[in-house]
Design an enzyme around this catalytic site. Structure first.
Site, PDB file in Angstrom:
ATOM      1  N   GLY A 190       0.838  -1.194   0.000  1.00 23.55           N
ATOM      2  CA  GLY A 190       0.000   0.000   0.000  1.00 23.55           C
ATOM      3  C   GLY A 190       0.868   1.238   0.000  1.00 23.55           C
ATOM      4  O   GLY A 190       2.004   1.211   0.483  1.00 23.55           O
ATOM      5  N   CYS A 248       5.904  -0.353   7.244  1.00 20.14           N
ATOM      6  CA  CYS A 248       5.510   0.806   6.442  1.00 20.14           C
ATOM      7  C   CYS A 248       6.710   1.257   5.622  1.00 20.14           C
ATOM      8  O   CYS A 248       7.832   1.308   6.138  1.00 20.14           O
ATOM      9  CB  CYS A 248       5.060   1.933   7.374  1.00 20.14           C
ATOM     10  SG  CYS A 248       4.576   3.441   6.517  1.00 20.14           S
ATOM     11  N   HIS A 296      -4.374   1.053   7.769  1.00 26.24           N
ATOM     12  CA  HIS A 296      -3.017   1.596   7.828  1.00 26.24           C
ATOM     13  C   HIS A 296      -2.867   2.752   6.821  1.00 26.24           C
ATOM     14  O   HIS A 296      -2.351   3.821   7.160  1.00 26.24           O
ATOM     15  CB  HIS A 296      -2.018   0.467   7.529  1.00 26.24           C
ATOM     16  CG  HIS A 296      -0.595   0.904   7.443  1.00 26.24           C
ATOM     17  ND1 HIS A 296       0.381   0.453   8.309  1.00 26.24           N
ATOM     18  CD2 HIS A 296       0.040   1.749   6.583  1.00 26.24           C
ATOM     19  CE1 HIS A 296       1.534   1.015   7.982  1.00 26.24           C
ATOM     20  NE2 HIS A 296       1.357   1.813   6.941  1.00 26.24           N
ATOM     21  N   GLU A 297      -3.355   2.531   5.595  1.00 26.10           N
ATOM     22  CA  GLU A 297      -3.217   3.562   4.559  1.00 26.10           C
ATOM     23  C   GLU A 297      -4.087   4.783   4.867  1.00 26.10           C
ATOM     24  O   GLU A 297      -3.658   5.922   4.653  1.00 26.10           O
ATOM     25  CB  GLU A 297      -3.553   2.999   3.175  1.00 26.10           C
ATOM     26  CG  GLU A 297      -2.631   1.876   2.698  1.00 26.10           C
ATOM     27  CD  GLU A 297      -1.155   2.207   2.818  1.00 26.10           C
ATOM     28  OE1 GLU A 297      -0.781   3.376   2.646  1.00 26.10           O
ATOM     29  OE2 GLU A 297      -0.364   1.284   3.106  1.00 26.10           O
TER      30      GLU A 297
HETATM   31 NI    NI Z   1       2.505   3.113   5.786  1.00 28.57          NI
END
Ligand code: NI
Length: 190
Positions: free
Chosen positions: A47, A101, A143-144
């Site tokens: 992502g 991330c 998360h995104e």
């Molecule tokens: Ni991230």
């Protein structure tokens, strides 16, 4: 075109992203989306949110398909999200799983999140959708979407864990991190 990924500590990752207007549906946006796909796949991410490439707008690309063996719900999950709105689904339970991330290279931490969500969003053609998601795909989406409200997953780990990784985070802020993809650190001299 590959875009540099902005690292933890950069102010753009702390801003609330602006919604995208219908009038923004143009070639420039299409090119940006294509560049974000390329950048995400090149860095082997699942992502990428626009603030991570320095644009404070409500745009996300994601594809968890590479994780489908472990998380079948991620099969064929390639999606572009414009102005996504999420909320926990009724009866959702909090589940802890490991996340990483692209803006926080070299680290992964356990994060507690609802296991089911409902999302409203526009796709890359500005068509509106509403759908429920569960499991790891719901986690990727959350998360995104956090990136669009100026949050990074390490904001959601325990204070003790955060203390333990503090020096690593500080190195990322200073750009002292080895990475296979192009990055832009908060205090980079480049
Ligand atoms: Ni991230």
């Amino acid at each position: 075109m590959l875009l540099p990924i902005y690292l933890y500590g950069h102010p753009v990752l702390r801003k609330e992203a602006e919604p995208i207007e219908a009038a923004d549906n143009n070639e420039e946006l299409k090119k940006l989306i294509a560049d974000m796909w390329e950048t995400m796949y090149n860095s082997e991410g699942v992502g990428l949110a626009a603030p991570q490439i320095g644009k404070s707008i409500q745009l996300v690309v994601l594809d968890g398909s590479a994780l489908a063996e472990k998380f079948p719900e991620c099969e064929n999950s390639r999606m572009c999200l414009i102005n996504p709105e999420i909320e926990p689904a009724e009866g959702a339970e909090l589940v802890s799983l490991e996340e990483g991330c692209l803006s926080v290279p070299g680290l992964s931490e356990t994060v507690k999140r609802p296991d089911r969500i409902v999302m409203n969003w526009l796709d890359e053609n500005f068509e509106e959708h509403e759908q429920e998601f569960h499991g790891f795909l719901a986690r990727i989406i959350q998360h995104e979407c956090d990136h669009l409200i100026g949050k990074v997953y390490v904001d959601r780990i325990s204070p003790i864990r955060k203390q333990l990784i503090k020096s690593k985070l500080n190195n990322i802020v200073r750009g002292r991190v080895a990475c296979d993809y192009r990055t832009k650190a908060a205090t980079s001299k480049r």
